[in-house]
Design a protein around this motif. Sequence first.
Motif, PDB file in Angstrom:
ATOM      1  N   GLY A  38       0.787  -1.222   0.000  1.00  0.00           N
ATOM      2  CA  GLY A  38       0.000   0.000   0.000  1.00  0.00           C
ATOM      3  C   GLY A  38       0.821   1.275   0.000  1.00  0.00           C
ATOM      4  O   GLY A  38       0.263   2.358  -0.127  1.00  0.00           O
ATOM      5  N   PHE A  39       2.144   1.175   0.151  1.00  0.00           N
ATOM      6  CA  PHE A  39       2.988   2.362   0.167  1.00  0.00           C
ATOM      7  C   PHE A  39       3.590   2.614  -1.212  1.00  0.00           C
ATOM      8  O   PHE A  39       3.903   1.683  -1.940  1.00  0.00           O
ATOM      9  N   THR A  40       3.741   3.897  -1.535  1.00  0.00           N
ATOM     10  CA  THR A  40       4.536   4.318  -2.684  1.00  0.00           C
ATOM     11  C   THR A  40       5.691   5.150  -2.130  1.00  0.00           C
ATOM     12  O   THR A  40       5.631   5.624  -0.994  1.00  0.00           O
ATOM     13  N   ASN A  41       6.724   5.303  -2.926  1.00  0.00           N
ATOM     14  CA  ASN A  41       7.939   5.947  -2.431  1.00  0.00           C
ATOM     15  C   ASN A  41       8.474   6.990  -3.396  1.00  0.00           C
ATOM     16  O   ASN A  41       8.421   6.808  -4.613  1.00  0.00           O
ATOM     17  N   THR A  42       9.015   8.042  -2.818  1.00  0.00           N
ATOM     18  CA  THR A  42       9.771   9.043  -3.555  1.00  0.00           C
ATOM     19  C   THR A  42      11.143   9.141  -2.889  1.00  0.00           C
ATOM     20  O   THR A  42      11.224   9.441  -1.696  1.00  0.00           O
ATOM     21  N   ILE A  43      12.160   8.831  -3.651  1.00  0.00           N
ATOM     22  CA  ILE A  43      13.527   8.892  -3.129  1.00  0.00           C
ATOM     23  C   ILE A  43      14.165  10.169  -3.665  1.00  0.00           C
ATOM     24  O   ILE A  43      14.344  10.320  -4.874  1.00  0.00           O
ATOM     25  N   SER A  44      14.484  11.090  -2.751  1.00  0.00           N
ATOM     26  CA  SER A  44      15.063  12.371  -3.162  1.00  0.00           C
ATOM     27  C   SER A  44      16.590  12.372  -3.078  1.00  0.00           C
ATOM     28  O   SER A  44      17.243  13.213  -3.700  1.00  0.00           O
ATOM     29  N   MET A  58       7.861   7.904   2.200  1.00  0.00           N
ATOM     30  CA  MET A  58       6.955   6.777   2.011  1.00  0.00           C
ATOM     31  C   MET A  58       5.535   7.312   2.181  1.00  0.00           C
ATOM     32  O   MET A  58       5.213   7.933   3.188  1.00  0.00           O
ATOM     33  N   THR A  59       4.692   7.067   1.178  1.00  0.00           N
ATOM     34  CA  THR A  59       3.320   7.563   1.198  1.00  0.00           C
ATOM     35  C   THR A  59       2.370   6.391   1.345  1.00  0.00           C
ATOM     36  O   THR A  59       2.348   5.491   0.504  1.00  0.00           O
ATOM     37  N   ALA A  60       1.601   6.407   2.432  1.00  0.00           N
ATOM     38  CA  ALA A  60       0.623   5.350   2.690  1.00  0.00           C
ATOM     39  C   ALA A  60      -0.559   5.503   1.727  1.00  0.00           C
ATOM     40  O   ALA A  60      -0.764   6.569   1.136  1.00  0.00           O
ATOM     41  N   ASP A  61      -1.338   4.427   1.600  1.00  0.00           N
ATOM     42  CA  ASP A  61      -2.469   4.472   0.671  1.00  0.00           C
ATOM     43  C   ASP A  61      -3.535   5.489   1.072  1.00  0.00           C
ATOM     44  O   ASP A  61      -4.371   5.863   0.256  1.00  0.00           O
ATOM     45  N   ASN A  62      -3.492   6.005   2.300  1.00  0.00           N
ATOM     46  CA  ASN A  62      -4.429   7.057   2.712  1.00  0.00           C
ATOM     47  C   ASN A  62      -3.863   8.455   2.455  1.00  0.00           C
ATOM     48  O   ASN A  62      -4.468   9.458   2.839  1.00  0.00           O
ATOM     49  N   GLY A  63      -2.685   8.539   1.823  1.00  0.00           N
ATOM     50  CA  GLY A  63      -2.081   9.817   1.474  1.00  0.00           C
ATOM     51  C   GLY A  63      -1.127  10.383   2.510  1.00  0.00           C
ATOM     52  O   GLY A  63      -0.509  11.422   2.280  1.00  0.00           O
ATOM     53  N   THR A  64      -0.967   9.714   3.652  1.00  0.00           N
ATOM     54  CA  THR A  64      -0.064  10.198   4.691  1.00  0.00           C
ATOM     55  C   THR A  64       1.385   9.978   4.272  1.00  0.00           C
ATOM     56  O   THR A  64       1.758   8.875   3.867  1.00  0.00           O
TER      57      THR A  64
END
Length: 147
Positions: A38-44, A58-64
């Motif tokens: 359920g998580f998506t990721n942005t690596i900066s 790390m972005t949870a499926d609820n947008g957090t």
Amino acid sequence: MGGKIEIRNERVFATDRATLFDAFADAEKLALWWGPEGFTNTISRFDLKQGGTWLITMTADNGTDFHNRWTFDSVVEGERVRMTHHEPVHVFTLDMRFSDEPGGASLSWRMLFDRTPDNEAMEKFLHAANEQNFDRLARLLAQKRGR
């Protein structure tokens, strides 16, 4: 309270060790499998060397969003990565070891936390979350093989 909490996970993947290590060492691939379901990721930032920094949201499926900061303590290409997680909330070390096994390659994780009530409450969740990481990694590796 005192002492440490140790969380271990290990799995053999149907791939070679170099490919398994690359799934971590390549930030684009890593972003596809890191974290629980359920998580998506942005690596900066991902500076995979001793003393290097890894910044991942790390972005949870609820947008957090969960902004994470890591430091690489040691890196032995293809064999081992030891790193410290600084934030949010839980400070711990993660030792990742990559090895050859019959029929594939093994990835073992050893997380080490100070024993606190908060960390004790997270212990079972983190073991299960790590298994979800490995599930996601296995799917990514299977997709790469299927090409």
